[in-house]
Motif scaffolding. Structure first.
Motif, mmCIF file in Angstrom:
data_model
loop_
_atom_site.group_PDB
_atom_site.id
_atom_site.type_symbol
_atom_site.label_atom_id
_atom_site.label_comp_id
_atom_site.label_asym_id
_atom_site.label_seq_id
_atom_site.Cartn_x
_atom_site.Cartn_y
_atom_site.Cartn_z
ATOM 1 N N LYS A 4 0.841 -1.195 0.000
ATOM 2 C CA LYS A 4 0.000 0.000 0.000
ATOM 3 C C LYS A 4 0.877 1.247 0.000
ATOM 4 C CE LYS A 4 -3.691 2.320 2.604
ATOM 5 N NZ LYS A 4 -4.459 2.653 1.398
ATOM 6 N N ASP A 5 0.587 2.151 -0.919
ATOM 7 C CA ASP A 5 1.300 3.421 -1.082
ATOM 8 C C ASP A 5 2.705 3.262 -1.646
ATOM 9 O OD1 ASP A 5 -0.852 4.961 -0.175
ATOM 10 O OD2 ASP A 5 -0.252 4.680 1.919
ATOM 11 N N SER A 6 3.085 2.062 -2.064
ATOM 12 C CA SER A 6 4.388 1.886 -2.691
ATOM 13 C C SER A 6 4.341 2.339 -4.146
ATOM 14 C CB SER A 6 4.814 0.412 -2.626
ATOM 15 O OG SER A 6 3.915 -0.396 -3.372
ATOM 16 N N VAL A 7 5.523 2.505 -4.731
ATOM 17 C CA VAL A 7 5.641 2.857 -6.148
ATOM 18 C C VAL A 7 6.396 1.717 -6.828
ATOM 19 C CG1 VAL A 7 6.532 4.502 -7.837
ATOM 20 C CG2 VAL A 7 5.640 5.316 -5.632
ATOM 21 N N ILE A 8 5.747 1.081 -7.788
ATOM 22 C CA ILE A 8 6.220 -0.180 -8.332
ATOM 23 C C ILE A 8 6.514 -0.049 -9.821
ATOM 24 C CG2 ILE A 8 5.651 -2.626 -8.666
ATOM 25 C CD1 ILE A 8 3.659 -2.357 -6.360
ATOM 26 N N LEU A 9 7.604 -0.665 -10.250
ATOM 27 C CA LEU A 9 7.886 -0.852 -11.674
ATOM 28 C C LEU A 9 7.872 -2.344 -11.956
ATOM 29 C CD1 LEU A 9 8.803 -0.237 -14.553
ATOM 30 C CD2 LEU A 9 11.144 0.036 -13.688
ATOM 31 N N LEU A 19 1.189 -8.761 -15.875
ATOM 32 C CA LEU A 19 -0.130 -8.128 -15.828
ATOM 33 C C LEU A 19 -0.846 -8.474 -14.533
ATOM 34 C CD1 LEU A 19 -2.449 -6.562 -17.166
ATOM 35 C CD2 LEU A 19 -3.094 -8.686 -18.336
ATOM 36 N N ALA A 20 -0.738 -9.745 -14.104
ATOM 37 C CA ALA A 20 -1.390 -10.172 -12.865
ATOM 38 C C ALA A 20 -0.790 -9.467 -11.655
ATOM 39 C CB ALA A 20 -1.263 -11.688 -12.708
ATOM 40 N N ILE A 21 0.526 -9.260 -11.649
ATOM 41 C CA ILE A 21 1.175 -8.557 -10.536
ATOM 42 C C ILE A 21 0.701 -7.110 -10.486
ATOM 43 C CG2 ILE A 21 3.375 -7.666 -9.681
ATOM 44 C CD1 ILE A 21 4.670 -10.262 -10.723
ATOM 45 N N ALA A 22 0.651 -6.453 -11.651
ATOM 46 C CA ALA A 22 0.198 -5.061 -11.681
ATOM 47 C C ALA A 22 -1.235 -4.953 -11.162
ATOM 48 C CB ALA A 22 0.302 -4.516 -13.101
ATOM 49 N N ALA A 23 -2.094 -5.870 -11.576
ATOM 50 C CA ALA A 23 -3.483 -5.842 -11.124
ATOM 51 C C ALA A 23 -3.585 -6.090 -9.627
ATOM 52 C CB ALA A 23 -4.296 -6.880 -11.894
ATOM 53 N N ALA A 24 -2.789 -7.039 -9.113
ATOM 54 C CA ALA A 24 -2.805 -7.331 -7.674
ATOM 55 C C ALA A 24 -2.290 -6.151 -6.876
ATOM 56 C CB ALA A 24 -1.974 -8.580 -7.386
ATOM 57 N N ALA A 25 -1.273 -5.470 -7.393
ATOM 58 C CA ALA A 25 -0.722 -4.308 -6.694
ATOM 59 C C ALA A 25 -1.732 -3.162 -6.648
ATOM 60 C CB ALA A 25 0.568 -3.862 -7.370
ATOM 61 N N LEU A 26 -2.498 -2.997 -7.714
ATOM 62 C CA LEU A 26 -3.562 -1.990 -7.703
ATOM 63 C C LEU A 26 -4.574 -2.295 -6.605
ATOM 64 C CD1 LEU A 26 -4.333 -1.415 -11.504
ATOM 65 C CD2 LEU A 26 -3.448 0.290 -9.885
ATOM 66 N N ARG A 27 -4.967 -3.560 -6.517
ATOM 67 C CA ARG A 27 -5.939 -3.947 -5.490
ATOM 68 C C ARG A 27 -5.377 -3.747 -4.087
ATOM 69 N NH1 ARG A 27 -6.639 -8.260 -9.170
ATOM 70 N NH2 ARG A 27 -5.386 -9.646 -7.854
ATOM 71 N N ALA A 28 -4.055 -3.900 -3.966
ATOM 72 C CA ALA A 28 -3.418 -3.760 -2.658
ATOM 73 C C ALA A 28 -3.165 -2.312 -2.273
ATOM 74 C CB ALA A 28 -2.101 -4.540 -2.639
ATOM 75 N N GLY A 29 -3.461 -1.372 -3.177
ATOM 76 C CA GLY A 29 -3.351 0.040 -2.843
ATOM 77 C C GLY A 29 -2.024 0.691 -3.169
ATOM 78 N N ALA A 30 -1.266 0.123 -4.116
ATOM 79 C CA ALA A 30 -0.027 0.787 -4.534
ATOM 80 C C ALA A 30 -0.336 2.202 -5.018
ATOM 81 C CB ALA A 30 0.649 -0.018 -5.642
ATOM 82 N N ARG A 31 0.520 3.125 -4.667
ATOM 83 C CA ARG A 31 0.277 4.526 -5.028
ATOM 84 C C ARG A 31 0.471 4.767 -6.515
ATOM 85 N NH1 ARG A 31 3.902 8.887 -4.784
ATOM 86 N NH2 ARG A 31 5.328 7.691 -3.451
ATOM 87 N N LYS A 32 1.452 4.074 -7.103
ATOM 88 C CA LYS A 32 1.737 4.245 -8.517
ATOM 89 C C LYS A 32 2.346 2.952 -9.040
ATOM 90 C CE LYS A 32 3.723 8.110 -9.700
ATOM 91 N NZ LYS A 32 4.793 9.121 -9.927
ATOM 92 N N GLU A 196 -0.563 -12.802 -6.073
ATOM 93 C CA GLU A 196 -0.950 -12.552 -4.680
ATOM 94 C C GLU A 196 0.066 -13.153 -3.718
ATOM 95 O OE1 GLU A 196 -3.234 -10.665 -3.585
ATOM 96 O OE2 GLU A 196 -4.635 -10.372 -5.256
ATOM 97 N N THR A 197 0.560 -14.353 -4.036
ATOM 98 C CA THR A 197 1.575 -14.999 -3.195
ATOM 99 C C THR A 197 2.839 -14.164 -3.119
ATOM 100 O OG1 THR A 197 0.713 -17.210 -3.692
ATOM 101 C CG2 THR A 197 2.985 -17.079 -2.918
#
Length: 237
Positions: A4-9, A19-32, A196-197
């Protein structure tokens, strides 16, 4: 680290596990989320920032480092498997091509973003490896060589970046239901479940992720009297 609130590349974010990681990170509240792909127009996931990134291009990597100075989590996901055995006539050329994407690209991205992660508090770096880091199985012989090298490189990054507080995670997984394994009739893990894992393991401070039953079985079998990596015994005449 906390997603949550992290910035991920994420590299190779246009399909499959990326694509699955990006979608999971969005659900987890990544800031960007910077979603890297050779062709940014292929990125269809809403909520991410498309990033032109051919991981074999030094110019693209340098441009990404300049464009993404706020990254706290780098996920080296992009990879290729050209389906070539180590005794194939094409083995040398294929190994060179796979090595550039599967080993040199994540190394160069890690080197480019290590100072950025340090400036942003340490963060985390994730390399997507494979159960074939430990096995060499036809027809994936040259791919297996590159994943073994990438595993060693990941361990080296962990040893060298620990001093700056960067968590380095190696992810091992068997077959996943992606374009890369289309047409292979075996049990396959869901990319969404693997994603998710991975995120859960990052938040738990893990150094290694065994993302499916296959990777857990192989890791446990490495120390058997006849290690699983040795394959079947030679027939006795």
């Amino acid at each position: 680290m906390i997603i949550k609130d992290s910035v991920i590349l994420v590299t190779g974010a246009n399909r499959g596990l990326g694509l699955a990681i990006a979608a999971a990170a969005l659900r987890a509240g990544a800031r960007k989320i910077y979603a890297g792909a050779r062709d940014p127009s292929a990125l269809k996931l809403e909520g991410v920032e498309p990033l032109k990134l051919d991981v074999t291009s030094a110019e693209d990597i340098q441009a990404a480092a300049l464009a993404c100075p706020d990254v706290t989590l780098l996920i080296n996901n992009a990879g290729i498997d050209l389906g070539c055995g180590v005794t194939s006539p094409d083995a040398t050329a294929t190994l060179r091509a796979e090595f550039e994407v599967n080993v040199l690209a994540p190394l160069e991205l890690s080197r480019a973003f290590a100072p950025i992660l340090a400036r942003n508090g340490g963060g985390a770096l994730v390399n997507i490896l494979s159960v074939l880091s430990w096995l060499n199985a036809p027809p994936h012989g040259t791919y297996s060589v590159t994943k073994a090298a990438a595993w060693s490189m990941t361990n080296g990054l962990r040893n060298e970046l620990g001093a700056q507080g960067t968590q380095v995670v190696g992810v091992h997984v068997g077959y996943m239901d992606t374009d890369m394994t289309a047409g292979i009739d075996v049990a396959k893990a869901s990319p969404a479940a693997v994603a998710e894992t991975i995120l859960t393991a990052i938040e738990a401070g893990a150094d290694e992720v065994l993302a499916d039953e296959t990777s857990r079985y192989v890791k446990a079998s490495l120390s058997a009297e006849r290690g699983v990596y040795l394959g079947e015994p030679r027939s006795q005449l």
